[in-house]
Design a protein around this motif. Structure first.
Motif, PDB file in Angstrom:
ATOM      1  N   GLY A 188     -40.778 -29.072 142.829  1.00 30.73           N
ATOM      2  CA  GLY A 188     -40.733 -28.237 144.015  1.00 30.73           C
ATOM      3  C   GLY A 188     -39.346 -28.265 144.638  1.00 30.73           C
ATOM      4  O   GLY A 188     -38.672 -29.288 144.606  1.00 30.73           O
ATOM      5  N   GLY A 189     -38.925 -27.148 145.207  1.00 29.66           N
ATOM      6  CA  GLY A 189     -37.617 -27.072 145.839  1.00 29.66           C
ATOM      7  C   GLY A 189     -36.513 -26.599 144.930  1.00 29.66           C
ATOM      8  O   GLY A 189     -35.418 -26.273 145.398  1.00 29.66           O
ATOM      9  N   LEU A 190     -36.770 -26.536 143.629  1.00 30.92           N
ATOM     10  CA  LEU A 190     -35.732 -26.138 142.674  1.00 30.92           C
ATOM     11  C   LEU A 190     -35.392 -24.658 142.797  1.00 30.92           C
ATOM     12  O   LEU A 190     -34.237 -24.261 142.656  1.00 30.92           O
ATOM     13  CB  LEU A 190     -36.188 -26.458 141.249  1.00 30.92           C
ATOM     14  N   LEU A 191     -36.396 -23.824 143.076  1.00 27.50           N
ATOM     15  CA  LEU A 191     -36.216 -22.370 143.103  1.00 27.50           C
ATOM     16  C   LEU A 191     -36.426 -21.802 144.507  1.00 27.50           C
ATOM     17  O   LEU A 191     -36.871 -20.662 144.678  1.00 27.50           O
ATOM     18  CB  LEU A 191     -37.179 -21.714 142.112  1.00 27.50           C
ATOM     19  N   THR A 192     -36.079 -22.574 145.500  1.00 25.17           N
ATOM     20  CA  THR A 192     -36.331 -22.194 146.893  1.00 25.17           C
ATOM     21  C   THR A 192     -35.670 -20.883 147.283  1.00 25.17           C
ATOM     22  O   THR A 192     -36.240 -20.087 148.038  1.00 25.17           O
ATOM     23  CB  THR A 192     -35.839 -23.311 147.837  1.00 25.17           C
ATOM     24  N   MET A 193     -34.468 -20.619 146.771  1.00 25.23           N
ATOM     25  CA  MET A 193     -33.694 -19.447 147.183  1.00 25.23           C
ATOM     26  C   MET A 193     -33.796 -18.283 146.207  1.00 25.23           C
ATOM     27  O   MET A 193     -33.092 -17.297 146.345  1.00 25.23           O
ATOM     28  CB  MET A 193     -32.217 -19.837 147.335  1.00 25.23           C
ATOM     29  N   GLN A 194     -34.698 -18.371 145.236  1.00 28.21           N
ATOM     30  CA  GLN A 194     -34.777 -17.342 144.192  1.00 28.21           C
ATOM     31  C   GLN A 194     -35.928 -16.358 144.416  1.00 28.21           C
ATOM     32  O   GLN A 194     -36.718 -16.080 143.523  1.00 28.21           O
ATOM     33  CB  GLN A 194     -34.895 -17.999 142.814  1.00 28.21           C
ATOM     34  N   GLN A 195     -36.023 -15.798 145.615  1.00 21.13           N
ATOM     35  CA  GLN A 195     -37.099 -14.849 145.911  1.00 21.13           C
ATOM     36  C   GLN A 195     -37.039 -13.609 145.037  1.00 21.13           C
ATOM     37  O   GLN A 195     -38.046 -12.936 144.830  1.00 21.13           O
ATOM     38  CB  GLN A 195     -37.046 -14.426 147.391  1.00 21.13           C
ATOM     39  N   SER A 196     -35.855 -13.276 144.495  1.00 24.55           N
ATOM     40  CA  SER A 196     -35.692 -12.062 143.680  1.00 24.55           C
ATOM     41  C   SER A 196     -35.867 -12.316 142.186  1.00 24.55           C
ATOM     42  O   SER A 196     -35.734 -11.395 141.381  1.00 24.55           O
ATOM     43  CB  SER A 196     -34.302 -11.451 143.925  1.00 24.55           C
ATOM     44  N   LEU A 197     -36.180 -13.546 141.804  1.00 22.94           N
ATOM     45  CA  LEU A 197     -36.284 -13.880 140.381  1.00 22.94           C
ATOM     46  C   LEU A 197     -37.446 -13.130 139.749  1.00 22.94           C
ATOM     47  O   LEU A 197     -38.587 -13.201 140.213  1.00 22.94           O
ATOM     48  CB  LEU A 197     -36.473 -15.389 140.210  1.00 22.94           C
ATOM     49  N   GLY A 198     -37.150 -12.404 138.661  1.00 23.03           N
ATOM     50  CA  GLY A 198     -38.171 -11.625 137.978  1.00 23.03           C
ATOM     51  C   GLY A 198     -38.615 -12.216 136.658  1.00 23.03           C
ATOM     52  O   GLY A 198     -39.761 -12.045 136.253  1.00 23.03           O
ATOM     53  N   VAL A 199     -37.719 -12.929 135.971  1.00 26.63           N
ATOM     54  CA  VAL A 199     -38.023 -13.498 134.647  1.00 26.63           C
ATOM     55  C   VAL A 199     -37.598 -14.960 134.619  1.00 26.63           C
ATOM     56  O   VAL A 199     -36.448 -15.285 134.942  1.00 26.63           O
ATOM     57  CB  VAL A 199     -37.299 -12.719 133.529  1.00 26.63           C
ATOM     58  N   LEU A 200     -38.531 -15.832 134.228  1.00 26.14           N
ATOM     59  CA  LEU A 200     -38.248 -17.260 134.131  1.00 26.14           C
ATOM     60  C   LEU A 200     -38.762 -17.782 132.796  1.00 26.14           C
ATOM     61  O   LEU A 200     -39.967 -17.819 132.545  1.00 26.14           O
ATOM     62  CB  LEU A 200     -38.910 -18.019 135.287  1.00 26.14           C
ATOM     63  N   TYR A 201     -37.827 -18.173 131.923  1.00 30.94           N
ATOM     64  CA  TYR A 201     -38.181 -18.734 130.621  1.00 30.94           C
ATOM     65  C   TYR A 201     -38.031 -20.252 130.663  1.00 30.94           C
ATOM     66  O   TYR A 201     -36.937 -20.775 130.871  1.00 30.94           O
ATOM     67  CB  TYR A 201     -37.286 -18.163 129.522  1.00 30.94           C
ATOM     68  N   LEU A 202     -39.166 -20.952 130.453  1.00 30.88           N
ATOM     69  CA  LEU A 202     -39.179 -22.413 130.406  1.00 30.88           C
ATOM     70  C   LEU A 202     -39.827 -22.908 129.115  1.00 30.88           C
ATOM     71  O   LEU A 202     -40.171 -24.084 129.006  1.00 30.88           O
ATOM     72  CB  LEU A 202     -39.942 -22.973 131.614  1.00 30.88           C
ATOM     73  N   ASN A 203     -39.985 -22.028 128.160  1.00 32.47           N
ATOM     74  CA  ASN A 203     -40.653 -22.387 126.909  1.00 32.47           C
ATOM     75  C   ASN A 203     -39.816 -23.364 126.079  1.00 32.47           C
ATOM     76  O   ASN A 203     -38.606 -23.450 126.224  1.00 32.47           O
ATOM     77  CB  ASN A 203     -40.967 -21.132 126.086  1.00 32.47           C
ATOM     78  N   HIS A 204     -40.507 -24.119 125.240  1.00 28.32           N
ATOM     79  CA  HIS A 204     -39.891 -25.093 124.346  1.00 28.32           C
ATOM     80  C   HIS A 204     -39.066 -26.137 125.115  1.00 28.32           C
ATOM     81  O   HIS A 204     -37.899 -26.382 124.839  1.00 28.32           O
ATOM     82  CB  HIS A 204     -39.032 -24.406 123.289  1.00 28.32           C
ATOM     83  N   ASN A 205     -39.723 -26.745 126.125  1.00 24.03           N
ATOM     84  CA  ASN A 205     -39.197 -27.916 126.802  1.00 24.03           C
ATOM     85  C   ASN A 205     -40.193 -29.047 126.615  1.00 24.03           C
ATOM     86  O   ASN A 205     -41.028 -29.005 125.708  1.00 24.03           O
ATOM     87  CB  ASN A 205     -38.967 -27.619 128.291  1.00 24.03           C
ATOM     88  N   ASN A 206     -40.126 -30.067 127.475  1.00 26.03           N
ATOM     89  CA  ASN A 206     -41.095 -31.165 127.437  1.00 26.03           C
ATOM     90  C   ASN A 206     -41.845 -31.257 128.766  1.00 26.03           C
ATOM     91  O   ASN A 206     -42.238 -32.346 129.190  1.00 26.03           O
ATOM     92  CB  ASN A 206     -40.387 -32.498 127.153  1.00 26.03           C
ATOM     93  N   ILE A 207     -42.064 -30.130 129.397  1.00 26.21           N
ATOM     94  CA  ILE A 207     -42.676 -30.112 130.729  1.00 26.21           C
ATOM     95  C   ILE A 207     -44.142 -30.526 130.643  1.00 26.21           C
ATOM     96  O   ILE A 207     -44.945 -29.907 129.948  1.00 26.21           O
ATOM     97  CB  ILE A 207     -42.557 -28.708 131.355  1.00 26.21           C
ATOM     98  N   SER A 208     -44.475 -31.604 131.357  1.00 25.17           N
ATOM     99  CA  SER A 208     -45.858 -32.076 131.410  1.00 25.17           C
ATOM    100  C   SER A 208     -46.449 -31.942 132.812  1.00 25.17           C
ATOM    101  O   SER A 208     -47.643 -32.151 133.007  1.00 25.17           O
ATOM    102  CB  SER A 208     -45.935 -33.549 130.971  1.00 25.17           C
ATOM    103  N   LYS A 209     -45.595 -31.584 133.776  1.00 27.15           N
ATOM    104  CA  LYS A 209     -46.061 -31.488 135.163  1.00 27.15           C
ATOM    105  C   LYS A 209     -45.360 -30.345 135.881  1.00 27.15           C
ATOM    106  O   LYS A 209     -44.151 -30.190 135.781  1.00 27.15           O
ATOM    107  CB  LYS A 209     -45.796 -32.803 135.898  1.00 27.15           C
ATOM    108  N   ILE A 210     -46.144 -29.550 136.602  1.00 28.62           N
ATOM    109  CA  ILE A 210     -45.605 -28.506 137.474  1.00 28.62           C
ATOM    110  C   ILE A 210     -46.043 -28.854 138.886  1.00 28.62           C
ATOM    111  O   ILE A 210     -47.245 -28.845 139.189  1.00 28.62           O
ATOM    112  CB  ILE A 210     -46.125 -27.109 137.088  1.00 28.62           C
ATOM    113  N   GLU A 211     -45.097 -29.194 139.732  1.00 27.65           N
ATOM    114  CA  GLU A 211     -45.446 -29.575 141.100  1.00 27.65           C
ATOM    115  C   GLU A 211     -46.038 -28.384 141.845  1.00 27.65           C
ATOM    116  O   GLU A 211     -45.673 -27.231 141.597  1.00 27.65           O
ATOM    117  CB  GLU A 211     -44.226 -30.132 141.825  1.00 27.65           C
ATOM    118  N   THR A 212     -46.958 -28.678 142.761  1.00 25.49           N
ATOM    119  CA  THR A 212     -47.769 -27.647 143.411  1.00 25.49           C
ATOM    120  C   THR A 212     -46.943 -26.552 144.063  1.00 25.49           C
ATOM    121  O   THR A 212     -47.294 -25.373 144.016  1.00 25.49           O
ATOM    122  CB  THR A 212     -48.695 -28.292 144.466  1.00 25.49           C
ATOM    123  N   GLU A 213     -45.816 -26.905 144.680  1.00 25.48           N
ATOM    124  CA  GLU A 213     -45.006 -25.930 145.415  1.00 25.48           C
ATOM    125  C   GLU A 213     -43.847 -25.362 144.593  1.00 25.48           C
ATOM    126  O   GLU A 213     -43.011 -24.626 145.129  1.00 25.48           O
ATOM    127  CB  GLU A 213     -44.453 -26.579 146.685  1.00 25.48           C
TER     128      GLU A 213
END
Length: 365
Positions: A188-213
């Motif tokens: 949480g807090g990483l994308l606080t200022m990205q209200q205009s973000l339309g495409v987010l690619y996070l594939n092929h990482n080791n993400i095991s947790k997505i924080e609620t916010e």
């Protein structure tokens, strides 16, 4: 005749002068505004690049580094292509003079770090490619001055850590590619200022947790790719916080634990009007072993029926045990009561109690 010579000589001079401005071994087009120096074996930025150049292609060379004076005087540059140039180091203020630059391609190099003042002067940059490098982390100040940036490609690096605040200044960002890295948490807090973000690619990482916010600030996100991570479960609130008109999710190739809770989460997500799981039927179970490899979409009802049946069996067993214990206790109580009543009707017992009372009464007198 003299007049013709006077006219001819300046024109000849301009043609020769223009050709002299083009760096040796490079090709220049459109009055030297487009300079092509691709794969010419350069080990440094060539001299004599025309001041009015707006596109400079230096990809495929052996530059190894960008020095602080590499682009001095090329004030009009709009596009700079430096991919596949064996780049290892970008020195302090190497790009600070390129105040009109709009596109910078540094893909397929060997950069390990982004210098603290990397984005100094690049206030008009809209497209930055840093894919296929050796970056391991993004500091909070690395990209903060790129206020006009719309596209950022950081895919195919070794990024393990992105400090909160790393994207703070990127308020115009519309396309962010962090695929093929080594991220473990979307905080949480990483994308606080990205209200205009339309495409987010996070594939092929080791993400095991997505924080609620983590996704809450995104108001225009249309594509979120989370394929091929280490997700085993989800919280519905994480996606409920995503207030967008329409978002397409890709979440296959994760080691999902297929239980009734996961079923409930996906059921809720599928019933939210603005959320679409594009690859739902390709989401397969990793555990438990009984359903490993099966499609979650096909196993949904069976999983919950099996789990509900198990819960009912356990509940029924507990209830039978409790009822049995209550019945046994009631029988024991009745038996004890009957024994007491039987003792009360026994003549010997009556005489004994009478004698005891007589003795007590005699003592009192």
């Amino acid at each position: 005749m003299n007049m013709l010579c006077i006219v001819f000589l300046p024109i000849t001079f301009l043609i020769v002068g223009s050709s002299k401005l083009c760096p040796h071994q490079c090709s220049c087009y459109d009055a030297s505004e487009l300079v092509d120096c691709r794969s010419r074996g350069f080990t440094h930025i060539p001299h004599s690049i025309p001041h009015g150049t707006w596109l400079l292609d230096l990809s495929g060379n052996k530059l190894s580094e960008l020095r602080s004076t590499s682009f001095t005087g090329i004030w009009a540059l709009r596009v700079l292509l430096l991919s596949q140039s064996n780049m290892q180091v970008v020195h302090s203020k190497a790009l600070s003079s390129l105040t009109f630059l709009e596109k910078l391609d540094l893909a397929y190099n060997e950069l390990r770090v982004i210098p603290p003042d990397f984005c100094q002067g690049l206030t008009t940059l809209k497209d930055l490619k840093l894919s296929h490098n050796a970056l391991e982390r993004l500091e909070s100040h690395s990209l903060e001055d790129l206020e006009s940036l719309e596209r950022l490609d950081l895919s195919h690096n070794h990024i393990q850590v992105v400090e909160v605040g790393a994207f703070r200044g990127l308020t115009m960002l519309r396309h962010l590619n962090l695929a093929w890295n080594q991220l473990t948490v979307l905080q949480g807090g990483l994308l606080t200022m990205q209200q205009s973000l339309g495409v987010l690619y996070l594939n092929h990482n080791n993400i095991s947790k997505i924080e609620t916010e983590a996704l809450a600030p995104l108001q225009t996100l249309s594509i979120l790719n989370l394929e091929a991570n280490q997700l085993r479960s989800l919280k519905f609130k994480t996606f409920l916080n995503l207030q967008t008109p329409s978002t397409h999710l890709q979440m296959s190739e994760n080691p999902w634990t297929c239980d009734c809770e996961l079923h409930r989460v996906f059921t809720k997500i599928l019933h939210v009007r603005h959320l679409h799981v594009d690859d739902y039927m390709n989401i397969t179970c990793h555990s438990p072993l009984l359903v490993a490899g099966a499609s979650l979409g096909l196993m949904h009802s069976q999983l919950c029926i099996a789990e509900t049946a198990t819960v009912l069996i356990i509940t029924g067993t507990v209830m039978v045990t409790v009822v049995g214990a209550l019945v046994m206790a009631e029988r024991k109580r009745k038996k004890q009561k009957m024994n007491l009543e039987k003792q009360g009707n026994d003549p010997i017992s009556f005489i004994t109690r009478f004698s005891f009372l007589a003795i007590v009464f005699g003592l009192q007198n």
